[in-house]
Design a protein around this motif. Structure first.
Motif, PDB file in Angstrom:
ATOM      1  N   GLU A 226      56.521 -15.662 -18.990  1.00 28.23           N
ATOM      2  CA  GLU A 226      55.905 -14.441 -17.947  1.00 28.23           C
ATOM      3  C   GLU A 226      57.429 -13.558 -17.232  1.00 28.23           C
ATOM      4  O   GLU A 226      57.191 -12.676 -17.315  1.00 28.23           O
ATOM      5  CB  GLU A 226      55.286 -14.818 -17.036  1.00 28.23           C
TER       6      GLU A 226
ATOM      7  N   ASP B 267      58.882 -11.353 -19.764  1.00 31.98           N
ATOM      8  CA  ASP B 267      58.156 -10.242 -19.995  1.00 31.98           C
ATOM      9  C   ASP B 267      58.299  -9.016 -18.743  1.00 31.98           C
ATOM     10  O   ASP B 267      58.337  -7.861 -18.908  1.00 31.98           O
ATOM     11  CB  ASP B 267      56.608 -10.673 -20.049  1.00 31.98           C
TER      12      ASP B 267
ATOM     13  N   GLU C 247      61.335  -7.317 -19.126  1.00 36.08           N
ATOM     14  CA  GLU C 247      61.543  -6.276 -20.045  1.00 36.08           C
ATOM     15  C   GLU C 247      60.660  -5.281 -19.484  1.00 36.08           C
ATOM     16  O   GLU C 247      61.209  -3.837 -19.659  1.00 36.08           O
ATOM     17  CB  GLU C 247      60.739  -6.774 -21.392  1.00 36.08           C
TER      18      GLU C 247
END
Length: 176
Positions: free
Chosen positions: A146, A149, A152
């Motif tokens: 997580e 992510d 990103e």
């Protein structure tokens, strides 16, 4: 409360550690004591003043709490762990008063039996710990994914901010 007979000499009782004396008192009385009453018995035997009692009362409580020979049977009432059947230990926490097993019959208890029980408990605790450790490890991996992510997404957001800045500059240059 002194309706018991210690099976040790007065001189030896005065020299022994308080936690061991607490054990001997409970063993001789064959009944649980409230902690304050137990502390008073120890103070009387050792000839400790009230001021000295106040200095050691917390330390003795800690020692009794971590010593495997004692069991709190509710409401700060302490007895010997071996008085209570092992499968009834959960009842101790619930506040019900379990039946005391007579201590006179087990003067020759072999310490190895006690150590074996401790080893078995340790192994079962290790197994439980391993399963919990695996669950935590799995959760850590999910959290790491997580976070990756989010990193990103944050990177994409920075790119978007740069594009907006460029558009603003282009827009400002058109206005001039």
């Amino acid at each position: 409360m002194s309706q018991y007979t210690l099976k040790i000499s007065e001189e030896r009782a005065k020299e022994m550690p308080m936690v061991d004396l607490a054990f001997e008192i409970l063993k001789a009385a064959n009944t649980p004591f409230y902690y304050r009453d137990l502390m008073q018995e120890i103070a009387k035997i050792k000839g400790i003043s009230d001021e000295e009692v106040m200095e050691v009362i917390a330390q003795l409580y800690t020692e009794i709490n971590i010593d495997g020979r004692f069991a709190c049977v509710g409401n700060n009432l302490w007895g010997l762990k071996r008085w209570y059947p092992i499968d009834k230990q959960d009842d101790l926490a619930s506040g019900s008063r379990p039946r005391i097993i007579n201590d006179d019959d087990d003067e020759d208890i072999d310490d190895e039996l006690f150590e074996e029980e401790q080893d078995e408990d340790f192994l079962s605790d290790d197994e439980d710990f391993d399963s919990v450790d695996d669950d935590v490890f799995d959760e850590d991996e999910e959290l790491d994914e997580e976070l990756d992510d989010l990193d990103e997404d944050l990177g994409e957001e920075e790119d978007f901010d740069e594009e907006l800045d460029e558009i603003d500059e282009d827009f400002d240059s058109v206005d001039d």
